[in-house]
Design a protein around this motif. Sequence first.
Motif, mmCIF file in Angstrom:
data_model
loop_
_atom_site.group_PDB
_atom_site.id
_atom_site.type_symbol
_atom_site.label_atom_id
_atom_site.label_comp_id
_atom_site.label_asym_id
_atom_site.label_seq_id
_atom_site.Cartn_x
_atom_site.Cartn_y
_atom_site.Cartn_z
ATOM 1 N N ALA A 35 1.003 -1.394 0.164
ATOM 2 C CA ALA A 35 0.059 0.111 0.120
ATOM 3 C C ALA A 35 0.801 1.543 0.346
ATOM 4 N N GLY A 36 2.002 1.200 0.015
ATOM 5 C CA GLY A 36 3.415 2.148 -0.094
ATOM 6 C C GLY A 36 3.292 2.920 1.050
ATOM 7 N N THR A 37 3.943 1.851 1.872
ATOM 8 C CA THR A 37 3.861 2.337 3.803
ATOM 9 C C THR A 37 5.306 3.455 3.543
ATOM 10 N N THR A 38 5.831 4.171 2.184
ATOM 11 C CA THR A 38 7.070 4.177 2.850
ATOM 12 C C THR A 38 6.862 5.596 3.797
ATOM 13 N N ALA A 39 6.136 6.501 3.159
ATOM 14 C CA ALA A 39 6.093 7.674 3.739
ATOM 15 C C ALA A 39 5.790 7.559 5.942
ATOM 16 N N LEU A 40 4.944 6.215 6.057
ATOM 17 C CA LEU A 40 4.639 6.026 6.972
ATOM 18 C C LEU A 40 5.878 5.325 7.806
ATOM 19 N N ARG A 41 6.612 4.314 7.110
ATOM 20 C CA ARG A 41 7.659 4.225 7.873
ATOM 21 C C ARG A 41 8.785 5.080 8.270
ATOM 22 N N ARG A 42 8.668 5.889 7.134
ATOM 23 C CA ARG A 42 9.841 7.750 7.248
ATOM 24 C C ARG A 42 9.482 8.547 8.542
ATOM 25 N N ARG A 43 8.082 8.552 8.740
ATOM 26 C CA ARG A 43 7.647 9.640 9.526
ATOM 27 C C ARG A 43 7.960 8.449 10.737
ATOM 28 N N LEU A 44 7.749 6.821 11.434
ATOM 29 C CA LEU A 44 8.124 6.563 12.502
ATOM 30 C C LEU A 44 9.434 6.712 13.101
ATOM 31 N N ILE A 45 10.514 6.467 11.844
ATOM 32 C CA ILE A 45 11.524 7.409 12.111
ATOM 33 C C ILE A 45 12.276 8.415 12.716
ATOM 34 N N THR A 46 11.115 8.671 11.763
ATOM 35 C CA THR A 46 11.520 10.697 12.597
ATOM 36 C C THR A 46 11.131 10.711 14.011
ATOM 37 N N LEU A 47 10.381 10.030 14.160
ATOM 38 C CA LEU A 47 9.294 10.135 15.700
ATOM 39 C C LEU A 47 10.728 9.552 16.461
ATOM 40 N N SER A 48 10.577 8.162 16.380
ATOM 41 C CA SER A 48 11.556 7.620 17.611
ATOM 42 C C SER A 48 12.919 8.392 17.461
ATOM 43 N N GLY A 49 13.691 9.370 16.480
ATOM 44 C CA GLY A 49 14.617 9.958 16.477
ATOM 45 C C GLY A 49 14.698 10.974 18.057
ATOM 46 N N THR A 50 13.560 12.087 17.197
ATOM 47 C CA THR A 50 12.598 12.957 18.640
ATOM 48 C C THR A 50 12.254 12.611 19.926
ATOM 49 N N LEU A 51 11.731 11.114 19.687
ATOM 50 C CA LEU A 51 11.857 10.974 21.103
ATOM 51 C C LEU A 51 12.533 10.462 21.967
ATOM 52 N N CYS A 52 14.027 9.778 21.375
ATOM 53 C CA CYS A 52 15.065 9.623 21.699
ATOM 54 C C CYS A 52 16.067 10.498 22.415
ATOM 55 N N THR A 53 15.690 11.846 21.650
ATOM 56 C CA THR A 53 17.190 12.786 21.460
ATOM 57 C C THR A 53 15.518 14.123 22.348
ATOM 58 N N HIS A 54 15.123 13.955 22.691
ATOM 59 C CA HIS A 54 14.153 15.178 23.500
ATOM 60 C C HIS A 54 14.579 15.026 24.765
ATOM 61 N N PRO A 55 15.256 16.461 25.358
ATOM 62 C CA PRO A 55 15.345 16.729 26.043
ATOM 63 C C PRO A 55 15.233 16.306 27.703
ATOM 64 N N HIS A 56 13.683 15.717 27.719
ATOM 65 C CA HIS A 56 13.199 14.766 28.951
ATOM 66 C C HIS A 56 14.761 14.061 29.838
ATOM 67 N N TRP A 57 15.345 13.250 28.658
ATOM 68 C CA TRP A 57 16.053 12.231 28.413
ATOM 69 C C TRP A 57 17.427 11.764 28.784
ATOM 70 N N ALA A 58 17.502 13.341 29.056
ATOM 71 C CA ALA A 58 18.834 13.602 29.611
ATOM 72 C C ALA A 58 20.062 13.568 30.631
ATOM 73 N N ALA A 59 18.913 12.906 31.835
ATOM 74 C CA ALA A 59 20.014 11.963 32.460
ATOM 75 C C ALA A 59 20.027 10.424 31.867
ATOM 76 N N PRO A 60 21.697 9.652 32.126
ATOM 77 C CA PRO A 60 21.625 8.435 31.567
ATOM 78 C C PRO A 60 21.250 8.028 31.242
ATOM 79 N N THR A 61 20.161 6.995 32.175
ATOM 80 C CA THR A 61 18.923 6.019 32.620
ATOM 81 C C THR A 61 17.612 6.696 32.257
ATOM 82 N N ALA A 62 17.607 8.151 32.670
ATOM 83 C CA ALA A 62 16.223 8.615 32.056
ATOM 84 C C ALA A 62 15.686 7.519 31.563
#
Length: 98
Positions: A35-62
């Motif tokens: 069904a042409g899921t490329t856009a959804l897969r790219r969005r998921l990758i972008t959101l994953s990166g944004t989630l993991c690099t959010h300032p809330h997670w600044a502590a090493p074990t957060a």
Amino acid sequence: MRPPFRFPEFPEDLITLQRAWQQTYADLAQAPAGAGTTALRRRLITLSGTLCTHPHWAAPTAWRAGGVELRRAARIRTSTPPDGDGGGMPVSRRVPRT
């Protein structure tokens, strides 16, 4: 007897990101094969990166300490509209897409 579990406080933008991630994941899971899921897969990758690099997670074990709680908090806020009025549409469908 244990006291009731309380979710840690997460910034609203982090909750919104997690809800968008969960909705994109669900959309990708529901998409028919080919069904042409490329856009959804790219969005998921972008959101994953944004989630993991959010300032809330600044502590090493957060992330390890709060990742599961964040997903639970996003799921609970998705099923319960903040204004008490569902408007016939789940909150997860109201998350703006970027």
